[in-house]
Design a protein around this motif. Structure first.
Motif, mmCIF file in Angstrom:
data_model
loop_
_atom_site.group_PDB
_atom_site.id
_atom_site.type_symbol
_atom_site.label_atom_id
_atom_site.label_comp_id
_atom_site.label_asym_id
_atom_site.label_seq_id
_atom_site.Cartn_x
_atom_site.Cartn_y
_atom_site.Cartn_z
ATOM 1 N N ARG A 104 -10.848 -3.140 -3.401
ATOM 2 C CA ARG A 104 -10.859 -4.257 -4.383
ATOM 3 C C ARG A 104 -11.755 -5.273 -3.576
ATOM 4 N N GLY A 105 -12.244 -6.170 -4.257
ATOM 5 C CA GLY A 105 -12.889 -7.385 -3.748
ATOM 6 C C GLY A 105 -14.572 -7.048 -4.108
ATOM 7 N N SER A 106 -15.365 -7.777 -3.082
ATOM 8 C CA SER A 106 -16.587 -7.613 -3.405
ATOM 9 C C SER A 106 -17.359 -7.265 -2.083
ATOM 10 N N ARG A 107 -18.614 -7.122 -1.897
ATOM 11 C CA ARG A 107 -19.298 -6.950 -0.712
ATOM 12 C C ARG A 107 -19.114 -7.843 0.315
ATOM 13 N N GLN A 108 -19.035 -8.954 -0.055
ATOM 14 C CA GLN A 108 -18.675 -10.124 0.743
ATOM 15 C C GLN A 108 -17.275 -10.425 1.366
ATOM 16 N N ASP A 109 -16.361 -9.525 0.802
ATOM 17 C CA ASP A 109 -14.922 -10.156 1.179
ATOM 18 C C ASP A 109 -14.121 -8.974 0.316
ATOM 19 N N TRP A 110 -14.050 -7.665 1.093
ATOM 20 C CA TRP A 110 -13.487 -6.352 0.546
ATOM 21 C C TRP A 110 -12.060 -6.181 1.386
ATOM 22 N N ILE A 111 -11.330 -5.492 0.800
ATOM 23 C CA ILE A 111 -10.296 -4.792 1.087
ATOM 24 C C ILE A 111 -10.228 -3.098 0.692
ATOM 25 N N LEU A 112 -9.683 -2.522 1.628
ATOM 26 C CA LEU A 112 -9.299 -1.034 1.633
ATOM 27 C C LEU A 112 -8.058 -0.714 1.960
ATOM 28 N N VAL A 113 -7.531 -0.117 1.158
ATOM 29 C CA VAL A 113 -6.271 0.172 1.362
ATOM 30 C C VAL A 113 -6.035 1.977 1.604
ATOM 31 N N LEU A 114 -5.259 2.331 2.816
ATOM 32 C CA LEU A 114 -5.098 3.501 3.062
ATOM 33 C C LEU A 114 -3.557 3.731 3.023
ATOM 34 N N ALA A 115 -3.130 4.790 2.138
ATOM 35 C CA ALA A 115 -1.765 5.231 2.098
ATOM 36 C C ALA A 115 -1.861 6.650 2.683
ATOM 37 N N PRO A 116 -0.684 6.828 3.403
ATOM 38 C CA PRO A 116 -0.743 8.008 4.235
ATOM 39 C C PRO A 116 -0.114 9.330 3.114
ATOM 40 N N ARG A 117 -0.839 10.500 3.318
ATOM 41 C CA ARG A 117 -0.542 11.387 2.591
ATOM 42 C C ARG A 117 0.430 12.241 3.226
ATOM 43 N N GLU A 118 0.565 12.403 4.721
ATOM 44 C CA GLU A 118 1.340 13.356 5.407
ATOM 45 C C GLU A 118 2.669 12.698 5.649
ATOM 46 N N ALA A 119 3.652 13.691 5.446
ATOM 47 C CA ALA A 119 5.086 13.047 5.411
ATOM 48 C C ALA A 119 5.604 12.237 6.641
ATOM 49 N N ALA A 120 5.235 12.921 7.855
ATOM 50 C CA ALA A 120 5.336 12.413 9.209
ATOM 51 C C ALA A 120 5.001 10.993 9.263
ATOM 52 N N LEU A 121 3.706 10.784 8.965
ATOM 53 C CA LEU A 121 3.333 9.218 8.855
ATOM 54 C C LEU A 121 3.789 8.678 7.896
ATOM 55 N N ALA A 122 3.755 8.908 6.846
ATOM 56 C CA ALA A 122 4.472 8.225 5.779
ATOM 57 C C ALA A 122 6.100 7.760 5.939
#
Length: 205
Positions: free
Chosen positions: A127-145
């Motif tokens: 979300r956001g713009s090219r000048q101020d963006w946010i990237l969210v990563l949610a783990p898929r693997e159970a061990a990391l989650a």
């Protein structure tokens, strides 16, 4: 187009994950300074650790801590090796340390520009713009989650400025990078790390 990547609504100025990941890719060798804030109920203030991340080749990720102690963690081919002055290096499989496996999968894949690998390990949204963006990563693997709820990356243009890791238990862990890290080191104890992480242009003032 990235597989399994949530795309935001098509509004003017919006940013999508593919655009961010293309800008963050850096061919090896590459390095960037970092300042990491580690919170703990036992500490009056978060512990500030600074050093650098390096990717000397396509298969290796190195985390060098310069202060308040010296330590080098090398991640390569499913194994991590930690070396400290005056101690024998110790090595172990990444399967024993899901947080290090997550570091390699996220930060390593970002620098490598490996969008497919990142999408296999995480559900990705932006979300956001090219000048101020946010990237969210949610783990898929159970061990990391089981240990990490999600990882939020914040940046401007081609600069990744901050990574916020939200654990399942405990306090949010914040790592400043690039220009934000250099500003934090220069300001010392006077640095407002949350502002440097979250506020566009804070490090430039």
């Amino acid at each position: 187009m990235l597989p399994c990547v949530a795309q935001p609504a098509a509004v003017e100025g919006a940013v999508d994950p593919a655009w961010i990941l293309e800008r963050l890719a850096r061919p090896a060798p590459v390095s960037t300074p970092f300042v990491e804030l580690r919170g703990s109920a036992m500490l009056k203030a978060p512990l500030r650790i600074h050093g650098e991340y390096a990717r000397p080749d396509e298969q290796t990720l190195v985390r060098r801590v310069r202060a308040p102690y010296a330590e080098t963690t090398t991640i390569r081919q499913g194994e991590a090796t930690i070396a400290r002055d005056g101690r024998r290096p110790r090595s172990f499989a990444l399967s024993r340390a899901p947080e290090l496996a997550g570091l390699q999968a996220s930060f390593g894949a970002l620098l490598a520009g490996d969008a497919d690998a990142l999408a296999r390990d995480y559900r990705i949204s932006a979300r956001g713009s090219r000048q101020d963006w946010i990237l969210v990563l949610a783990p898929r693997e159970a061990a990391l989650a089981a240990s990490v709820r999600d990882i939020t990356l914040r940046g401007r243009g081609a600069e990744l400025r901050c990574i916020e890791t939200r654990p399942v238990e405990g306090e949010l862990q914040r790592t400043l990078l690039a220009g934000a890290a250099r500003s934090a080191v220069a300001a010392g104890d006077a640095a407002n790390d949350e502002v440097l992480c979250r506020e566009p242009g804070a490090a430039a003032r």
